[in-house]
Design a protein around this motif. Structure first.
Motif, PDB file in Angstrom:
ATOM      1  N   ILE A  29     -33.379 -41.797  28.461  1.00  0.00           N
ATOM      2  CA  ILE A  29     -32.170 -41.296  29.104  1.00  0.00           C
ATOM      3  C   ILE A  29     -31.095 -42.374  29.035  1.00  0.00           C
ATOM      4  CG2 ILE A  29     -31.160 -40.475  31.272  1.00  0.00           C
ATOM      5  CD1 ILE A  29     -33.889 -39.413  32.038  1.00  0.00           C
ATOM      6  N   SER A  30     -29.884 -41.954  28.703  1.00  0.00           N
ATOM      7  CA  SER A  30     -28.763 -42.891  28.636  1.00  0.00           C
ATOM      8  C   SER A  30     -27.514 -42.167  29.127  1.00  0.00           C
ATOM      9  CB  SER A  30     -28.595 -43.413  27.196  1.00  0.00           C
ATOM     10  OG  SER A  30     -27.635 -44.448  27.141  1.00  0.00           O
ATOM     11  N   GLY A  31     -26.337 -42.677  28.783  1.00  0.00           N
ATOM     12  CA  GLY A  31     -25.101 -42.117  29.291  1.00  0.00           C
ATOM     13  C   GLY A  31     -24.941 -42.446  30.765  1.00  0.00           C
ATOM     14  N   ASN A  32     -24.377 -41.513  31.533  1.00  0.00           N
ATOM     15  CA  ASN A  32     -24.190 -41.719  32.963  1.00  0.00           C
ATOM     16  C   ASN A  32     -24.294 -40.379  33.681  1.00  0.00           C
ATOM     17  OD1 ASN A  32     -21.572 -40.449  32.689  1.00  0.00           O
ATOM     18  ND2 ASN A  32     -20.789 -42.409  31.955  1.00  0.00           N
ATOM     19  N   ASP A  33     -24.101 -40.380  34.998  1.00  0.00           N
ATOM     20  CA  ASP A  33     -24.257 -39.146  35.767  1.00  0.00           C
ATOM     21  C   ASP A  33     -23.255 -38.080  35.347  1.00  0.00           C
ATOM     22  OD1 ASP A  33     -26.325 -40.230  37.181  1.00  0.00           O
ATOM     23  OD2 ASP A  33     -25.112 -40.783  38.938  1.00  0.00           O
ATOM     24  N   GLN A  34     -22.082 -38.497  34.871  1.00  0.00           N
ATOM     25  CA  GLN A  34     -21.068 -37.536  34.460  1.00  0.00           C
ATOM     26  C   GLN A  34     -21.373 -36.924  33.090  1.00  0.00           C
ATOM     27  OE1 GLN A  34     -20.070 -40.708  35.778  1.00  0.00           O
ATOM     28  NE2 GLN A  34     -20.088 -39.575  37.721  1.00  0.00           N
ATOM     29  N   THR A  53     -20.338 -32.931  32.500  1.00  0.00           N
ATOM     30  CA  THR A  53     -20.074 -32.323  33.805  1.00  0.00           C
ATOM     31  C   THR A  53     -18.607 -32.409  34.203  1.00  0.00           C
ATOM     32  OG1 THR A  53     -20.511 -34.358  35.043  1.00  0.00           O
ATOM     33  CG2 THR A  53     -22.397 -32.940  34.556  1.00  0.00           C
ATOM     34  N   GLN A  54     -17.826 -33.178  33.449  1.00  0.00           N
ATOM     35  CA  GLN A  54     -16.406 -33.313  33.726  1.00  0.00           C
ATOM     36  C   GLN A  54     -15.731 -33.908  32.501  1.00  0.00           C
ATOM     37  OE1 GLN A  54     -16.751 -35.993  37.133  1.00  0.00           O
ATOM     38  NE2 GLN A  54     -16.045 -37.694  35.880  1.00  0.00           N
ATOM     39  N   ARG A  55     -14.415 -33.961  32.532  1.00  0.00           N
ATOM     40  CA  ARG A  55     -13.668 -34.539  31.418  1.00  0.00           C
ATOM     41  C   ARG A  55     -13.964 -36.040  31.310  1.00  0.00           C
ATOM     42  NH1 ARG A  55      -9.410 -32.166  29.095  1.00  0.00           N
ATOM     43  NH2 ARG A  55      -9.188 -30.816  30.916  1.00  0.00           N
ATOM     44  N   VAL A  56     -14.275 -36.498  30.106  1.00  0.00           N
ATOM     45  CA  VAL A  56     -14.587 -37.908  29.922  1.00  0.00           C
ATOM     46  C   VAL A  56     -13.336 -38.668  29.515  1.00  0.00           C
ATOM     47  CG1 VAL A  56     -16.978 -37.376  29.303  1.00  0.00           C
ATOM     48  CG2 VAL A  56     -15.262 -37.655  27.493  1.00  0.00           C
ATOM     49  N   ALA A  57     -13.321 -39.970  29.798  1.00  0.00           N
ATOM     50  CA  ALA A  57     -12.131 -40.783  29.534  1.00  0.00           C
ATOM     51  C   ALA A  57     -11.930 -41.047  28.048  1.00  0.00           C
ATOM     52  CB  ALA A  57     -12.235 -42.106  30.301  1.00  0.00           C
ATOM     53  N   ASP A  58     -13.017 -41.246  27.307  1.00  0.00           N
ATOM     54  CA  ASP A  58     -12.928 -41.593  25.883  1.00  0.00           C
ATOM     55  C   ASP A  58     -13.891 -40.711  25.105  1.00  0.00           C
ATOM     56  OD1 ASP A  58     -12.890 -42.734  23.363  1.00  0.00           O
ATOM     57  OD2 ASP A  58     -12.816 -44.804  24.108  1.00  0.00           O
ATOM     58  N   PRO A  59     -13.453 -39.516  24.707  1.00  0.00           N
ATOM     59  CA  PRO A  59     -14.355 -38.579  24.041  1.00  0.00           C
ATOM     60  C   PRO A  59     -14.988 -39.118  22.769  1.00  0.00           C
ATOM     61  CG  PRO A  59     -12.306 -37.499  24.650  1.00  0.00           C
ATOM     62  CD  PRO A  59     -12.111 -38.957  24.894  1.00  0.00           C
ATOM     63  N   ASP A  60     -14.204 -39.815  21.948  1.00  0.00           N
ATOM     64  CA  ASP A  60     -14.745 -40.335  20.689  1.00  0.00           C
ATOM     65  C   ASP A  60     -15.853 -41.352  20.942  1.00  0.00           C
ATOM     66  OD1 ASP A  60     -13.069 -39.031  18.563  1.00  0.00           O
ATOM     67  OD2 ASP A  60     -11.460 -39.964  19.707  1.00  0.00           O
ATOM     68  N   ALA A  61     -15.680 -42.182  21.970  1.00  0.00           N
ATOM     69  CA  ALA A  61     -16.703 -43.187  22.281  1.00  0.00           C
ATOM     70  C   ALA A  61     -17.978 -42.514  22.785  1.00  0.00           C
ATOM     71  CB  ALA A  61     -16.175 -44.167  23.320  1.00  0.00           C
ATOM     72  N   VAL A  62     -17.847 -41.468  23.616  1.00  0.00           N
ATOM     73  CA  VAL A  62     -19.024 -40.751  24.118  1.00  0.00           C
ATOM     74  C   VAL A  62     -19.795 -40.131  22.963  1.00  0.00           C
ATOM     75  CG1 VAL A  62     -19.781 -38.759  25.464  1.00  0.00           C
ATOM     76  CG2 VAL A  62     -18.100 -40.333  26.420  1.00  0.00           C
ATOM     77  N   ALA A  64     -19.738 -41.007  19.775  1.00  0.00           N
ATOM     78  CA  ALA A  64     -20.337 -42.056  18.957  1.00  0.00           C
ATOM     79  C   ALA A  64     -21.591 -42.626  19.613  1.00  0.00           C
ATOM     80  CB  ALA A  64     -19.316 -43.172  18.722  1.00  0.00           C
ATOM     81  N   ASP A  65     -21.538 -42.837  20.922  1.00  0.00           N
ATOM     82  CA  ASP A  65     -22.716 -43.355  21.640  1.00  0.00           C
ATOM     83  C   ASP A  65     -23.869 -42.361  21.583  1.00  0.00           C
ATOM     84  OD1 ASP A  65     -21.311 -45.632  22.281  1.00  0.00           O
ATOM     85  OD2 ASP A  65     -20.894 -45.040  24.354  1.00  0.00           O
ATOM     86  N   ALA A  66     -23.544 -41.067  21.733  1.00  0.00           N
ATOM     87  CA  ALA A  66     -24.589 -40.042  21.706  1.00  0.00           C
ATOM     88  C   ALA A  66     -25.237 -39.963  20.331  1.00  0.00           C
ATOM     89  CB  ALA A  66     -24.000 -38.690  22.093  1.00  0.00           C
ATOM     90  N   ILE A  67     -24.427 -40.008  19.276  1.00  0.00           N
ATOM     91  CA  ILE A  67     -24.973 -39.963  17.919  1.00  0.00           C
ATOM     92  C   ILE A  67     -25.890 -41.155  17.673  1.00  0.00           C
ATOM     93  CG2 ILE A  67     -24.358 -40.213  15.481  1.00  0.00           C
ATOM     94  CD1 ILE A  67     -21.902 -38.477  16.051  1.00  0.00           C
ATOM     95  N   GLU A  68     -25.461 -42.326  18.113  1.00  0.00           N
ATOM     96  CA  GLU A  68     -26.292 -43.530  17.915  1.00  0.00           C
ATOM     97  C   GLU A  68     -27.590 -43.430  18.717  1.00  0.00           C
ATOM     98  OE1 GLU A  68     -26.002 -48.409  18.369  1.00  0.00           O
ATOM     99  OE2 GLU A  68     -24.323 -47.137  18.975  1.00  0.00           O
ATOM    100  N   PHE A  69     -27.488 -42.975  19.950  1.00  0.00           N
ATOM    101  CA  PHE A  69     -28.664 -42.854  20.823  1.00  0.00           C
ATOM    102  C   PHE A  69     -29.700 -41.918  20.212  1.00  0.00           C
ATOM    103  CE2 PHE A  69     -30.659 -40.401  24.329  1.00  0.00           C
ATOM    104  CZ  PHE A  69     -31.331 -41.424  24.982  1.00  0.00           C
ATOM    105  N   MET A  70     -29.271 -40.757  19.743  1.00  0.00           N
ATOM    106  CA  MET A  70     -30.210 -39.802  19.162  1.00  0.00           C
ATOM    107  C   MET A  70     -30.700 -40.263  17.795  1.00  0.00           C
ATOM    108  SD  MET A  70     -30.615 -37.507  21.484  1.00  0.00           S
ATOM    109  CE  MET A  70     -29.774 -36.775  22.909  1.00  0.00           C
ATOM    110  N   ALA A  71     -29.831 -40.915  17.023  1.00  0.00           N
ATOM    111  CA  ALA A  71     -30.227 -41.386  15.702  1.00  0.00           C
ATOM    112  C   ALA A  71     -31.309 -42.457  15.787  1.00  0.00           C
ATOM    113  CB  ALA A  71     -29.014 -41.927  14.956  1.00  0.00           C
ATOM    114  N   GLU A  72     -31.235 -43.296  16.802  1.00  0.00           N
ATOM    115  CA  GLU A  72     -32.265 -44.323  16.984  1.00  0.00           C
ATOM    116  C   GLU A  72     -33.638 -43.686  17.167  1.00  0.00           C
ATOM    117  OE1 GLU A  72     -30.910 -46.532  20.334  1.00  0.00           O
ATOM    118  OE2 GLU A  72     -29.511 -47.769  19.162  1.00  0.00           O
ATOM    119  N   ARG A  73     -33.666 -42.442  17.617  1.00  0.00           N
ATOM    120  CA  ARG A  73     -34.926 -41.736  17.866  1.00  0.00           C
ATOM    121  C   ARG A  73     -35.196 -40.660  16.819  1.00  0.00           C
ATOM    122  NH1 ARG A  73     -32.337 -43.888  21.745  1.00  0.00           N
ATOM    123  NH2 ARG A  73     -33.497 -44.945  23.397  1.00  0.00           N
TER     124      ARG A  73
END
Length: 259
Positions: A29-34, A53-62, A64-73
């Motif tokens: 599990i990664s990311g945050n509560d939002q 669950t709500q609008r994020v501050a930096d959509p591109d960064a979210v 990119a982080d999600a792609i990296e997180f899933m790609a590692e697995r």
């Protein structure tokens, strides 16, 4: 309840429930509560998700982080964003190469003050031990036509023993005919895994077990219900008083970051 607020609470419950499922099954599990990221390790996009669950501050960064997180697995995955919550996040996902994959309608039942009487032929058991959990697994696996071992991997005895969770099985004349899960966050009763095997359908058992799950969630402090409906279930839920709050738009993620 204001539709925007009931929708927000439904989104929070979805993210909360998948995070809880992930923790009980040993998921990463990664990311945050939002916007949590949950990777169960199952090689199916549905079981690995990013839940806004709500609008994020930096959509591109979210994204990119999600792609990296899933790609590692090395996992396929879905990003869930309910209509109108964060169009910028959806746009960022599409720019990054994620593909539109449909998504279920979200629905809420704002008032559960007057639950209908339980039908006389329908017995409800709360899953409280491994024997009942095995029955729950069997009904849900057959209802969704999914491999039993997948369900056993994330729907564990620790999961159903959590104080915010209750799993129920409905039986008629001693035969288990339907099952459902309620997961309560705050006062929101999230309804999940409503399943009726093919041979028991069109007899009202899906509606009956949904009411039983709502009743069980109310006993845990919930005062309204939310769910993501299948196309088969949506008309039933509307007849029960659920109203639509917008479709969950799903973008499917690649197993590796784009080169």
């Amino acid at each position: 309840m204001d539709p925007n607020e009931s929708g927000r609470l439904a989104d929070v419950n979805l993210a909360f429930t998948w995070s809880l499922i992930g923790r009980s099954g040993g998921a990463a599990i990664s990311g945050n509560d939002q916007c949590p990221f949950v990777a169960t390790g199952i090689d199916s996009a549905f079981f690995n998700g990013v839940f806004a669950t709500q609008r994020v501050a930096d959509p591109d960064a979210v994204v990119a982080d999600a792609i990296e997180f899933m790609a590692e697995r090395n996992l396929p995955w879905l990003m869930w964003v309910r209509e109108g919550v964060d169009d910028a996040l959806l746009d960022a996902g599409r720019r990054a190469g994620l593909s539109d994959a449909g998504g279920p309608p979200g629905m809420v039942l704002d008032s559960i003050e007057r639950l209908p009487a339980r039908r006389g032929d329908f017995e409800v058991d709360v899953v409280s031990d491994t024997t009942r959990l095995d029955i729950f697994h069997d009904v849900v696996a057959r209802g969704f036509e999914m491999p039993l071992e997948i369900l056993q991997g994330f729907m564990t005895i620790d999961m159903v023993a959590d104080p915010s969770v209750v799993a129920v099985v409905g039986s008629v004349e001693g035969i288990a005919v339907s099952a459902a899960l309620a997961c309560v966050s705050g006062a929101t009763i999230g309804i999940y895994n409503v399943a009726t095997p093919t041979e028991h359908r069109r007899r009202g058992y899906g509606e009956a077990i949904t009411w039983a799950a709502i009743e069980a969630g109310a006993a845990l402090g919930g005062d309204h219900a939310a769910l993501q409906a299948s196309e088969l279930g949506a008309p039933v839920y509307r007849s029960m008083g659920f109203v639509d709050i917008g479709r969950y738009l799903q973008l499917e993620g690649p197993p590796h970051p784009p080169q």
